[in-house]
Design a protein around this motif. Structure first.
Motif, PDB file in Angstrom:
ATOM      1  N   GLY A  77      -0.646  15.569 -12.926  1.00 14.15           N
ATOM      2  CA  GLY A  77      -1.728  16.160 -13.691  1.00 14.15           C
ATOM      3  C   GLY A  77      -2.693  15.174 -14.323  1.00 14.15           C
ATOM      4  N   VAL A  78      -2.587  13.900 -13.965  1.00 11.88           N
ATOM      5  CA  VAL A  78      -3.545  12.927 -14.486  1.00 11.88           C
ATOM      6  C   VAL A  78      -4.904  13.234 -13.860  1.00 11.88           C
ATOM      7  CG1 VAL A  78      -4.150  10.469 -14.600  1.00 11.88           C
ATOM      8  CG2 VAL A  78      -1.752  11.183 -14.803  1.00 11.88           C
ATOM      9  N   PRO A  79      -5.956  13.346 -14.653  1.00 13.04           N
ATOM     10  CA  PRO A  79      -7.272  13.667 -14.092  1.00 13.04           C
ATOM     11  C   PRO A  79      -7.725  12.638 -13.050  1.00 13.04           C
ATOM     12  CG  PRO A  79      -7.294  13.893 -16.475  1.00 13.04           C
ATOM     13  CD  PRO A  79      -5.981  13.247 -16.108  1.00 13.04           C
ATOM     14  N   VAL A  80      -8.354  13.131 -11.999  1.00  8.21           N
ATOM     15  CA  VAL A  80      -8.785  12.275 -10.897  1.00  8.21           C
ATOM     16  C   VAL A  80      -9.650  11.098 -11.370  1.00  8.21           C
ATOM     17  CG1 VAL A  80     -10.118  12.203  -8.745  1.00  8.21           C
ATOM     18  CG2 VAL A  80      -8.470  14.026  -9.134  1.00  8.21           C
ATOM     19  N   PRO A  81     -10.600  11.304 -12.309  1.00  4.22           N
ATOM     20  CA  PRO A  81     -11.389  10.140 -12.752  1.00  4.22           C
ATOM     21  C   PRO A  81     -10.528   9.033 -13.368  1.00  4.22           C
ATOM     22  CG  PRO A  81     -12.495  12.158 -13.389  1.00  4.22           C
ATOM     23  CD  PRO A  81     -11.128  12.558 -12.868  1.00  4.22           C
ATOM     24  N   ASP A  82      -9.440   9.412 -14.028  1.00  3.30           N
ATOM     25  CA  ASP A  82      -8.534   8.401 -14.590  1.00  3.30           C
ATOM     26  C   ASP A  82      -7.796   7.656 -13.476  1.00  3.30           C
ATOM     27  OD1 ASP A  82      -9.352   9.269 -17.067  1.00  3.30           O
ATOM     28  OD2 ASP A  82      -7.528  10.428 -17.469  1.00  3.30           O
ATOM     29  N   VAL A  83      -7.326   8.401 -12.481  1.00  4.10           N
ATOM     30  CA  VAL A  83      -6.645   7.772 -11.344  1.00  4.10           C
ATOM     31  C   VAL A  83      -7.626   6.877 -10.593  1.00  4.10           C
ATOM     32  CG1 VAL A  83      -5.362   8.179  -9.199  1.00  4.10           C
ATOM     33  CG2 VAL A  83      -5.022   9.707 -11.150  1.00  4.10           C
ATOM     34  N   HIS A 113       0.817  -1.215   0.000  1.00  7.35           N
ATOM     35  CA  HIS A 113       0.000   0.000   0.000  1.00  7.35           C
ATOM     36  C   HIS A 113       0.853   1.268   0.000  1.00  7.35           C
ATOM     37  CE1 HIS A 113      -3.784  -2.064   0.113  1.00  7.35           C
ATOM     38  NE2 HIS A 113      -4.386  -0.906   0.103  1.00  7.35           N
ATOM     39  N   ASP A 114       2.080   1.188   0.497  1.00  8.06           N
ATOM     40  CA  ASP A 114       2.980   2.338   0.405  1.00  8.06           C
ATOM     41  C   ASP A 114       3.289   2.625  -1.062  1.00  8.06           C
ATOM     42  OD1 ASP A 114       3.135   2.488   3.211  1.00  8.06           O
ATOM     43  OD2 ASP A 114       4.844   1.112   3.254  1.00  8.06           O
ATOM     44  N   LEU A 115       3.550   1.565  -1.820  1.00  6.48           N
ATOM     45  CA  LEU A 115       3.821   1.721  -3.247  1.00  6.48           C
ATOM     46  C   LEU A 115       2.582   2.239  -3.973  1.00  6.48           C
ATOM     47  CD1 LEU A 115       5.777  -1.590  -3.886  1.00  6.48           C
ATOM     48  CD2 LEU A 115       6.729   0.715  -3.703  1.00  6.48           C
ATOM     49  N   ARG A 116       1.436   1.706  -3.631  1.00  5.09           N
ATOM     50  CA  ARG A 116       0.166   2.114  -4.232  1.00  5.09           C
ATOM     51  C   ARG A 116      -0.100   3.590  -3.970  1.00  5.09           C
ATOM     52  NH1 ARG A 116      -5.010  -0.047  -5.657  1.00  5.09           N
ATOM     53  NH2 ARG A 116      -6.712   1.136  -4.725  1.00  5.09           N
ATOM     54  N   HIS A 117       0.119   4.014  -2.722  1.00  8.26           N
ATOM     55  CA  HIS A 117      -0.095   5.407  -2.355  1.00  8.26           C
ATOM     56  C   HIS A 117       0.851   6.326  -3.139  1.00  8.26           C
ATOM     57  CE1 HIS A 117      -1.571   8.563   0.373  1.00  8.26           C
ATOM     58  NE2 HIS A 117      -0.370   9.058   0.209  1.00  8.26           N
ATOM     59  N   SER A 118       2.110   5.927  -3.210  1.00 13.46           N
ATOM     60  CA  SER A 118       3.086   6.734  -3.950  1.00 13.46           C
ATOM     61  C   SER A 118       2.709   6.843  -5.419  1.00 13.46           C
ATOM     62  CB  SER A 118       4.484   6.122  -3.828  1.00 13.46           C
ATOM     63  OG  SER A 118       4.909   6.181  -2.496  1.00 13.46           O
ATOM     64  N   TYR A 119       2.282   5.730  -6.014  1.00 13.47           N
ATOM     65  CA  TYR A 119       1.903   5.709  -7.421  1.00 13.47           C
ATOM     66  C   TYR A 119       0.718   6.636  -7.677  1.00 13.47           C
ATOM     67  CZ  TYR A 119       0.242   3.838 -11.887  1.00 13.47           C
ATOM     68  OH  TYR A 119      -0.186   3.700 -13.179  1.00 13.47           O
TER      69      TYR A 119
END
Length: 83
Positions: A37-43, A23-29
């Motif tokens: 600048g990736v749009p929130v809906p894409d993330v 989850h640390d890696l997931r959070h960082s990613y």
């Protein structure tokens, strides 16, 4: 070096000071995507969240230089002159 992403993640987590978790890696990613600048809906879709508010609440936080970006955006905004 590593044949799969899973092997790389496992190696990094074993050698991380204090014990790195998945989850640390997931959070960082996710944080990196949003900061880039990736749009929130894409993330949201990449992270598998049902709602964009979940993504916003978990992965957005004050990044360095945010105050300067806000002030710069306000300074660049102009209203049409009356007249």
């Amino acid at each position: 070096m590593f044949k799969t992403k899973a092997q790389a993640v496992k190696a990094v987590s074993r050698h991380a000071e204090g014990g790195l978790r998945f989850h640390d890696l997931r959070h960082s990613y996710a944080s990196w995507l949003i900061t880039s600048g990736v749009p929130v809906p894409d993330v949201q879709r990449v992270m598998g969240h049902e709602r964009p508010t979940t993504t916003l609440m978990i992965y957005t936080h004050v990044q360095g230089g945010s105050q300067e970006r806000v002030l710069g955006a306000l300074a660049a905004f102009s209203l049409p002159a009356e007249g």
